[in-house]
Design a protein around this motif. Structure first.
Motif, PDB file in Angstrom:
ATOM      1  N   ALA A 253       0.862  -1.250   0.021  1.00 59.98           N
ATOM      2  CA  ALA A 253       0.150   0.096   0.017  1.00 59.98           C
ATOM      3  C   ALA A 253       0.704   1.244   0.191  1.00 59.98           C
ATOM      4  CB  ALA A 253      -0.753   0.101   1.161  1.00 59.98           C
ATOM      5  N   ASP A 254       0.123   2.306  -0.517  1.00 63.11           N
ATOM      6  CA  ASP A 254       1.156   3.709  -0.406  1.00 63.11           C
ATOM      7  C   ASP A 254       1.235   4.104   0.828  1.00 63.11           C
ATOM      8  OD1 ASP A 254       0.849   3.532  -3.373  1.00 63.11           O
ATOM      9  OD2 ASP A 254      -0.811   5.280  -3.481  1.00 63.11           O
ATOM     10  N   GLY A 255       2.354   4.683   1.295  1.00 63.61           N
ATOM     11  CA  GLY A 255       2.854   5.030   2.507  1.00 63.61           C
ATOM     12  C   GLY A 255       3.982   4.093   2.910  1.00 63.61           C
ATOM     13  N   GLY A 256       3.949   2.646   2.674  1.00 65.69           N
ATOM     14  CA  GLY A 256       4.885   1.816   3.319  1.00 65.69           C
ATOM     15  C   GLY A 256       6.237   2.276   2.758  1.00 65.69           C
ATOM     16  N   LYS A 257       7.145   1.888   3.311  1.00 69.52           N
ATOM     17  CA  LYS A 257       8.729   1.966   3.295  1.00 69.52           C
ATOM     18  C   LYS A 257       9.458   0.900   3.252  1.00 69.52           C
ATOM     19  CE  LYS A 257       8.085   6.646   5.537  1.00 69.52           C
ATOM     20  NZ  LYS A 257       8.615   7.504   6.622  1.00 69.52           N
ATOM     21  N   ILE A 258      10.485   0.986   2.298  1.00 70.30           N
ATOM     22  CA  ILE A 258      11.589  -0.112   2.332  1.00 70.30           C
ATOM     23  C   ILE A 258      12.777   0.618   1.854  1.00 70.30           C
ATOM     24  CG2 ILE A 258      11.029  -0.360  -0.275  1.00 70.30           C
ATOM     25  CD1 ILE A 258      11.580  -3.447   0.238  1.00 70.30           C
ATOM     26  N   VAL A 259      13.779   0.123   2.459  1.00 66.32           N
ATOM     27  CA  VAL A 259      15.228   0.279   2.033  1.00 66.32           C
ATOM     28  C   VAL A 259      15.788  -0.464   0.968  1.00 66.32           C
ATOM     29  CG1 VAL A 259      17.909   0.480   3.066  1.00 66.32           C
ATOM     30  CG2 VAL A 259      15.671   1.127   4.362  1.00 66.32           C
ATOM     31  N   LEU A 260      16.147   0.147  -0.044  1.00 63.07           N
ATOM     32  CA  LEU A 260      16.724  -0.664  -1.408  1.00 63.07           C
ATOM     33  C   LEU A 260      18.109  -0.049  -1.469  1.00 63.07           C
ATOM     34  CD1 LEU A 260      13.798  -0.278  -3.666  1.00 63.07           C
ATOM     35  CD2 LEU A 260      14.268  -2.078  -2.423  1.00 63.07           C
ATOM     36  N   HIS A 261      18.936  -0.889  -2.100  1.00 63.37           N
ATOM     37  CA  HIS A 261      20.330  -0.625  -2.099  1.00 63.37           C
ATOM     38  C   HIS A 261      20.773  -0.520  -3.688  1.00 63.37           C
ATOM     39  CE1 HIS A 261      21.686  -2.927   1.732  1.00 63.37           C
ATOM     40  NE2 HIS A 261      20.737  -1.963   1.941  1.00 63.37           N
ATOM     41  N   TYR A 262      19.697  -0.271  -4.454  1.00 58.75           N
ATOM     42  CA  TYR A 262      19.832  -0.064  -5.953  1.00 58.75           C
ATOM     43  C   TYR A 262      18.913   1.344  -6.314  1.00 58.75           C
ATOM     44  CZ  TYR A 262      21.298  -4.822  -5.826  1.00 58.75           C
ATOM     45  OH  TYR A 262      22.008  -5.942  -5.710  1.00 58.75           O
ATOM     46  N   LEU A 263      19.104   1.804  -7.504  1.00 58.21           N
ATOM     47  CA  LEU A 263      18.577   2.940  -8.099  1.00 58.21           C
ATOM     48  C   LEU A 263      17.397   2.331  -8.732  1.00 58.21           C
ATOM     49  CD1 LEU A 263      21.512   4.881  -9.314  1.00 58.21           C
ATOM     50  CD2 LEU A 263      20.150   5.489  -7.224  1.00 58.21           C
ATOM     51  N   PRO A 264      16.359   3.171  -8.980  1.00 58.89           N
ATOM     52  CA  PRO A 264      15.152   2.937  -9.653  1.00 58.89           C
ATOM     53  C   PRO A 264      15.337   2.237 -10.852  1.00 58.89           C
ATOM     54  CG  PRO A 264      14.943   4.855  -8.621  1.00 58.89           C
ATOM     55  CD  PRO A 264      16.225   4.555  -8.441  1.00 58.89           C
ATOM     56  N   HIS A 265      16.216   2.507 -11.844  1.00 61.06           N
ATOM     57  CA  HIS A 265      16.014   1.941 -13.121  1.00 61.06           C
ATOM     58  C   HIS A 265      16.726   0.534 -13.017  1.00 61.06           C
ATOM     59  CE1 HIS A 265      20.567   3.079 -12.971  1.00 61.06           C
ATOM     60  NE2 HIS A 265      20.422   2.015 -13.718  1.00 61.06           N
ATOM     61  N   ASP A 266      17.325   0.162 -11.833  1.00 58.15           N
ATOM     62  CA  ASP A 266      17.814  -1.316 -11.820  1.00 58.15           C
ATOM     63  C   ASP A 266      16.425  -2.193 -11.356  1.00 58.15           C
ATOM     64  OD1 ASP A 266      20.672  -0.693 -12.065  1.00 58.15           O
ATOM     65  OD2 ASP A 266      20.385  -0.011 -10.079  1.00 58.15           O
ATOM     66  N   LEU A 267      15.572  -1.633 -10.702  1.00 57.18           N
ATOM     67  CA  LEU A 267      14.402  -2.276 -10.197  1.00 57.18           C
ATOM     68  C   LEU A 267      13.057  -2.170 -10.916  1.00 57.18           C
ATOM     69  CD1 LEU A 267      15.327  -1.817  -6.431  1.00 57.18           C
ATOM     70  CD2 LEU A 267      15.805  -4.192  -7.946  1.00 57.18           C
ATOM     71  N   ILE A 268      12.955  -1.856 -12.102  1.00 60.72           N
ATOM     72  CA  ILE A 268      11.827  -1.694 -12.910  1.00 60.72           C
ATOM     73  C   ILE A 268      11.112  -3.070 -13.071  1.00 60.72           C
ATOM     74  CG2 ILE A 268      10.858  -1.194 -15.241  1.00 60.72           C
ATOM     75  CD1 ILE A 268      13.212   0.655 -15.761  1.00 60.72           C
ATOM     76  N   GLY A 269       9.728  -2.894 -12.592  1.00 62.14           N
ATOM     77  CA  GLY A 269       9.129  -4.025 -12.727  1.00 62.14           C
ATOM     78  C   GLY A 269       9.034  -4.872 -11.474  1.00 62.14           C
ATOM     79  N   GLN A 270       9.721  -4.487 -10.338  1.00 63.39           N
ATOM     80  CA  GLN A 270       9.687  -4.942  -9.057  1.00 63.39           C
ATOM     81  C   GLN A 270       9.434  -3.967  -8.109  1.00 63.39           C
ATOM     82  OE1 GLN A 270      13.575  -7.265  -8.322  1.00 63.39           O
ATOM     83  NE2 GLN A 270      13.960  -6.764 -10.530  1.00 63.39           N
ATOM     84  N   TYR A 271      10.015  -2.918  -8.121  1.00 65.65           N
ATOM     85  CA  TYR A 271       9.757  -1.912  -7.085  1.00 65.65           C
ATOM     86  C   TYR A 271       9.412  -0.484  -7.854  1.00 65.65           C
ATOM     87  CZ  TYR A 271      11.564  -5.049  -3.555  1.00 65.65           C
ATOM     88  OH  TYR A 271      11.543  -6.196  -2.381  1.00 65.65           O
ATOM     89  N   PHE A 272       9.614  -0.492  -9.041  1.00 67.03           N
ATOM     90  CA  PHE A 272       9.491   0.858  -9.762  1.00 67.03           C
ATOM     91  C   PHE A 272       8.943   0.889 -11.111  1.00 67.03           C
ATOM     92  CE2 PHE A 272      12.878   1.475  -6.633  1.00 67.03           C
ATOM     93  CZ  PHE A 272      12.444   2.738  -6.145  1.00 67.03           C
ATOM     94  N   GLU A 273       8.190   1.695 -11.778  1.00 64.32           N
ATOM     95  CA  GLU A 273       7.789   1.731 -12.685  1.00 64.32           C
ATOM     96  C   GLU A 273       8.152   3.196 -13.367  1.00 64.32           C
ATOM     97  OE1 GLU A 273       2.981   3.238 -12.688  1.00 64.32           O
ATOM     98  OE2 GLU A 273       3.613   0.841 -12.462  1.00 64.32           O
ATOM     99  N   GLU A 274       8.535   3.317 -14.507  1.00 65.09           N
ATOM    100  CA  GLU A 274       8.652   4.604 -15.228  1.00 65.09           C
ATOM    101  C   GLU A 274       7.621   5.524 -15.182  1.00 65.09           C
ATOM    102  OE1 GLU A 274      10.810   6.609 -19.247  1.00 65.09           O
ATOM    103  OE2 GLU A 274      11.110   4.301 -18.816  1.00 65.09           O
ATOM    104  N   ALA A 275       7.689   6.701 -14.906  1.00 60.58           N
ATOM    105  CA  ALA A 275       6.586   7.663 -14.817  1.00 60.58           C
ATOM    106  C   ALA A 275       6.364   8.382 -16.401  1.00 60.58           C
ATOM    107  CB  ALA A 275       6.838   8.906 -13.997  1.00 60.58           C
TER     108      ALA A 275
END
Length: 275
Positions: A253-275
């Motif tokens: 859900a929106d508002g949840g938090k997570i620490v990631l050791h990668y940049l967004p482009h490294d995690l497309i489809g997992q934790y990020f989607e391109e705006a």
């Protein structure tokens, strides 16, 4: 790789190389570009390499991609030597002399010193006459900043204590790292003694980035960093590709938090989607 000299009027000259040095030209010591050209004669060179000439070095590599290096600051025409083998050696001096450049640096240093003094006096509310007084004031500022919540401390990161080598830090300690301009906090269970090769920006397992200066909207995305605490539903700008990404994951859900050791482009489809 092909190299050529390109003038602002579009004319081009093939060059074997350009050597930068310092020598006396036209009566003054200045930085001088020594250019070796091919494919033009002496008269053509005289007509091209004149006082005030604005030119660049253009390197053409694979797939005809160009790299352009601006040398328009070197517009003082010097001697031209005909090597009688199809090449010419041409001198073009910097517009400023070495002494002028040095004076510019001195003037800039004076201005920066005066500005630093003004900033110090503004912070102290009075003139600061000695280095010791400034150091004592800095210590008080750092102590006060340590009492601020993360959100307020991150708004003025440079007021917090700076990261240095050889300091024992414990979980929750915050340090300002000048090369990135960011504030970092030691993670739980990651107390350690700082080392030169363990800088906060390169050890996300030890340090988390604190950033509150951006809304996290598509119009005001948060600058992403490795080791950052990301929030679902917020937008982040990736420093590697300049694109904006939405932090989103199925089941979260929106508002949840997570620490990631990668940049967004490294995690497309997992934790990020391109705006």
């Amino acid at each position: 790789m092909e190299k050529k000299i390109r003038f602002v009027n579009g004319e081009q000259v093939q060059t074997i190389g350009v050597f930068a040095g310092s020598e006396t030209l036209r009566g003054y010591r200045r930085d001088v570009a020594t250019i070796t050209t091919t494919g033009i004669d002496y008269a053509q060179a005289v007509a091209l390499f004149t006082d005030g000439a604005k030119w660049s070095i253009v390197e053409v590599g694979e797939e005809q991609k160009e790299k352009v290096y601006d040398w328009s600051s070197h517009g003082v025409a010097g001697p031209i030597t005909d090597n009688r083998d199809g090449t010419l050696i041409i001198k073009m001096g910097k517009n400023n002399t070495v002494e002028q450049d040095l004076q510019d640096k001195v003037d800039t240093a004076r201005q920066e010193t005066a500005q630093a003094q003004a900033v110090t006096e503004a912070l102290a509310g009075q003139g600061v006459a000695t280095v010791e007084a400034a150091q004592a004031m800095r210590m008080m500022i750092e102590n006060a900043a340590a009492l601020l919540p993360d959100s307020e401390a991150a708004a003025v990161p440079s007021l917090s204590k700076s990261w240095v080598v050889g300091e024992a830090v414990k979980p929750g300690d915050r340090r300002y790292y000048a090369p990135t301009g960011r504030l970092y906090k030691v993670r739980e269970g990651q107390g350690h003694t700082t080392q030169a090769d363990w800088t906060p920006d390169k050890t996300p397992a030890m340090w988390v980035v604190i950033d509150i200066a951006h809304a996290g909207t598509q119009d005001d995305p948060i600058p992403a960093a490795k080791g950052m605490e990301y929030e679902y539903g917020k937008y982040y700008s990736d420093p590697d590709d300049g694109k904006t990404y939405l932090c989103k994951r199925i089941g979260e859900a929106d508002g949840g938090k997570i620490v990631l050791h990668y940049l967004p482009h490294d995690l497309i489809g997992q934790y990020f989607e391109e705006a």
